[in-house]
Write a protein that holds these residues in place. Structure first.
Motif, PDB file in Angstrom:
ATOM      1  N   MET A 127      17.074  61.096  57.756  1.00 53.44           N
ATOM      2  CA  MET A 127      17.488  62.076  58.758  1.00 53.44           C
ATOM      3  C   MET A 127      17.582  61.451  60.151  1.00 53.44           C
ATOM      4  N   LEU A 128      16.615  60.622  60.504  1.00 48.97           N
ATOM      5  CA  LEU A 128      16.564  60.048  61.848  1.00 48.97           C
ATOM      6  C   LEU A 128      17.598  58.942  62.036  1.00 48.97           C
ATOM      7  N   THR A 129      17.799  58.118  61.013  1.00 53.22           N
ATOM      8  CA  THR A 129      18.846  57.104  61.131  1.00 53.22           C
ATOM      9  C   THR A 129      20.230  57.750  61.169  1.00 53.22           C
ATOM     10  N   ALA A 130      20.389  58.878  60.481  1.00 56.64           N
ATOM     11  CA  ALA A 130      21.661  59.600  60.524  1.00 56.64           C
ATOM     12  C   ALA A 130      21.953  60.105  61.924  1.00 56.64           C
ATOM     13  N   SER A 131      20.924  60.569  62.611  1.00 58.05           N
ATOM     14  CA  SER A 131      21.106  61.054  63.976  1.00 58.05           C
ATOM     15  C   SER A 131      21.597  59.939  64.889  1.00 58.05           C
ATOM     16  N   LEU A 132      20.992  58.756  64.748  1.00 62.17           N
ATOM     17  CA  LEU A 132      21.412  57.606  65.550  1.00 62.17           C
ATOM     18  C   LEU A 132      22.814  57.154  65.152  1.00 62.17           C
ATOM     19  N   ASP A 133      23.098  57.130  63.862  1.00 63.23           N
ATOM     20  CA  ASP A 133      24.401  56.703  63.361  1.00 63.23           C
ATOM     21  C   ASP A 133      25.505  57.650  63.826  1.00 63.23           C
ATOM     22  N   THR A 134      25.291  58.945  63.663  1.00 57.59           N
ATOM     23  CA  THR A 134      26.289  59.938  64.059  1.00 57.59           C
ATOM     24  C   THR A 134      26.522  59.903  65.559  1.00 57.59           C
ATOM     25  N   GLY A 135      25.431  59.894  66.329  1.00 59.49           N
ATOM     26  CA  GLY A 135      25.556  59.862  67.783  1.00 59.49           C
ATOM     27  C   GLY A 135      26.239  58.611  68.282  1.00 59.49           C
ATOM     28  N   GLY A 136      25.930  57.452  67.696  1.00 60.67           N
ATOM     29  CA  GLY A 136      26.544  56.198  68.122  1.00 60.67           C
ATOM     30  C   GLY A 136      28.035  56.161  67.856  1.00 60.67           C
ATOM     31  N   ASN A 137      28.454  56.574  66.647  1.00 63.38           N
ATOM     32  CA  ASN A 137      29.884  56.587  66.324  1.00 63.38           C
ATOM     33  C   ASN A 137      30.650  57.560  67.210  1.00 63.38           C
ATOM     34  N   ALA A 138      30.092  58.749  67.403  1.00 67.40           N
ATOM     35  CA  ALA A 138      30.757  59.744  68.246  1.00 67.40           C
ATOM     36  C   ALA A 138      30.825  59.278  69.700  1.00 67.40           C
ATOM     37  N   ASP A 139      29.785  58.600  70.165  1.00 64.83           N
ATOM     38  CA  ASP A 139      29.762  58.108  71.542  1.00 64.83           C
ATOM     39  C   ASP A 139      30.869  57.090  71.799  1.00 64.83           C
ATOM     40  N   ILE A 140      31.093  56.188  70.849  1.00 62.01           N
ATOM     41  CA  ILE A 140      32.134  55.172  71.035  1.00 62.01           C
ATOM     42  C   ILE A 140      33.507  55.819  71.163  1.00 62.01           C
ATOM     43  N   VAL A 141      33.812  56.784  70.286  1.00 60.76           N
ATOM     44  CA  VAL A 141      35.094  57.491  70.373  1.00 60.76           C
ATOM     45  C   VAL A 141      35.159  58.300  71.661  1.00 60.76           C
ATOM     46  N   TYR A 142      34.038  58.918  72.044  1.00 61.69           N
ATOM     47  CA  TYR A 142      33.988  59.735  73.258  1.00 61.69           C
ATOM     48  C   TYR A 142      34.232  58.887  74.505  1.00 61.69           C
ATOM     49  N   ILE A 143      33.624  57.702  74.562  1.00 64.69           N
ATOM     50  CA  ILE A 143      33.729  56.846  75.744  1.00 64.69           C
ATOM     51  C   ILE A 143      35.121  56.229  75.871  1.00 64.69           C
ATOM     52  N   TRP A 144      35.678  55.721  74.746  1.00 68.00           N
ATOM     53  CA  TRP A 144      36.901  54.918  74.822  1.00 68.00           C
ATOM     54  C   TRP A 144      38.140  55.637  74.311  1.00 68.00           C
TER      55      TRP A 144
END
Length: 515
Positions: A127-144
């Motif tokens: 559950m916790l690694t999924a939170s980091l994984d989901t947030g990281g992928n979404a952040d990259i698309v969100y930023i760039w």
């Protein structure tokens, strides 16, 4: 002269020095990449340590495979929750909490001597690694946004780089193996109990002795009583000593926890003159996807989910079960198994590094088809070299699937963002939920077939899955060309009326710099 100045692109160093907005985006990306190095490290640590974890809990391969399943179930739940919370909570706080929780659960895993307890901890870790994984992928698309392709490949290169390191950290702490000895006898009346012969065994050898009388001794060996037949042979099975994998997990947990520092600094020391606007924009999807009928949209989303299920059910299973396969089918040592796992991750990581540059010159859809075909060829080569027991070829083909699968996962995000629909937090969550579904279901199939039939089924199933994936993706490309129409993606940024724009205000993507 003015046109030349306009066309001249500033270098990376100049952007970092002169553009605070770009500097913030760049540093944010760097910290996410660092977090993904540790995420890949933490997740790939399970594969080479899986045999030792089985020793700790005392379960068979088929039963212990549930550890992979419950981790994936936790990952699925964590992805769903993060998809809901991503746009509602502070993104940095979400990542900080995920990192801390991941570190704690990683440290706890090898101390769980009860199977049910390890399942609970692995589920929480998922559950916790999924939170980091989901947030990281979404952040990259969100930023760039539309420029996210190379950064997404770079992010997942960092993940695989962490995966390369993990087997080397695990190997020194694995249980030490003893050699096999064989005892021949022609005495049909010989009994081990009369000669007090002690035959130490591992969990893998227990099924071989199910019909014998066994007495477990205090030193962990087994006193075996069996009436011997003429010309029969008894092997002193390979023995695994005391494991020390808790230290490799502790080292990993500490290094994961260190990643909290830059995100905490970003949270508490944000530039006062930088304000992030949460996409109050009139943003259009790359196609007319949202104008399709509901059944058509459900069909497209379902196919995308199925692609992720099959891909991750291939990629994760190959990395996670490779150690078990080389121990059981190829009869290699644990050191060779760790080296094989490392070879896979090295090839996987180097290929992703190359993809960062390759994606700038070749269309994503063409690359996905080429890499998908290479996956099929790689598993075919590994299967044939295993059947004919050609060890040099086995070593070569162990690395080939990693090269072939390296591009596909991050490309699914960027290909979807460019050709179907904008990848938001919820879309990223959907992809990762699908991924965790594949990793949750396939281990049960692999564990059952490898234990009940033969370990070679590891390769039969991987080859079948890779063939299905390339056929399904080719169908998806044709389907989207028939259903969807491409259109220019535009972003209109709205400025608050109470603060009119002046010459000192710089607008870049979703950021406003106020002087």
């Amino acid at each position: 002269m003015e046109e030349k100045m306009k066309n001249k692109q500033p270098s990376l160093i100049e952007k970092l020095k002169r553009q605070p907005i770009y500097r913030e985006k760049f540093l944010h990306t760097v910290w996410i990449c660092w977090a993904f190095v540790m995420l890949g490290w933490a997740e790939s640590l399970f594969g080479p340590t899986f045999p030792d974890l089985r020793m700790i809990i005392g379960e068979s391969l088929e039963t212990a495979s549930w550890l992979v399943t419950v981790t994936s179930a936790g990952f699925l739940v964590g992805s769903a929750i993060t998809g809901i919370l991503y746009d509602k909570l502070d993104k940095l706080l979400l990542i900080i909490g995920s990192i801390i929780g991941t570190a704690v659960t990683i440290a706890a895993i090898p101390w769980c001597s009860y199977f049910w307890l390890m399942m609970v901890v692995k589920c929480l870790s998922g559950m916790l690694t999924a939170s980091l994984d989901t947030g990281g992928n979404a952040d990259i698309v969100y930023i760039w946004d539309t420029e996210a392709g190379p950064y997404m490949q770079g992010l997942h290169f960092c993940f695989s780089f962490g995966g390369m390191i993990a087997p080397f950290i695990a190997e020194p702490f694995l249980a030490i193996e003893r050699n096999k000895n064989t005892l021949n006898t022609t005495d049909s009346a010989a009994y081990f109990e009369n000669s007090s012969t002690e035959v130490p065994i591992t969990l893998e050898s227990i099924p071989l002795y199910m019909n014998n009388t066994m007495k477990l001794l205090d030193n962990g060996s087994v006193l075996l009583s069996q009436k011997m037949q003429t010309n029969s042979t008894v092997e002193r099975m390979q023995v695994s000593g005391e494991t020390a994998v808790q230290y490799s997990y502790l080292i990993t947990a500490i290094l994961v926890l260190v990643v909290v520092i830059p995100f905490s600094v970003m949270y508490y020391i944000r530039p006062a003159d930088v304000v992030k606007i949460e996409r109050i924009t009139d943003e259009k999807d790359p196609t007319n996807f949202n104008e399709l009928s509901l059944p058509a949209r459900i069909m497209v989303i379902s196919i995308l989910s199925l692609l992720m299920i099959i891909y991750c059910g291939t990629d994760d299973i190959y990395a996670g079960f490779l150690m078990t396969f080389v121990l059981t089918q190829l009869k290699w040592s644990k050191s060779e198994g760790s080296l094989a796992t490392s070879l896979h991750w090295i090839c996987f990581g180097l290929a992703r590094l190359g993809c960062i540059f390759l994606v700038r010159f070749v269309k994503t859809s063409k690359l996905m088809i080429v890499f998908g075909i290479c996956v099929v060829l790689s598993f075919t080569g590994l299967l044939l070299s295993t059947i004919y027991n050609i060890k040099p070829l086995i070593w070569i083909f162990i690395g080939c699937p990693g090269i072939s699968m390296s591009f596909i996962f991050p490309a699914m995000f960027t290909w979807t963002n460019e050709n179907i629909v904008t990848v938001s937090g919820k879309m990223s969550s959907m992809f990762l939920m699908s991924a965790s579904t594949g990793v949750m279901l396939f281990p049960l199939l692999f564990g059952y077939t490898m234990e009940r039939f033969s370990p070679i089924w590891f390769l039969y199933l991987l080859l079948g899955q890779s063939v299905v994936w390339i056929l399904l993706f080719s169908f998806t490309v044709l389907l989207t060309k028939c259903l969807l129409k491409q259109r220019t993606k535009t972003i209109e940024i709205k400025i608050p009326e109470q603060e009119p724009l002046n010459m000192n205000t710089i607008v870049e993507n979703n950021y406003i710099l106020k002087n």
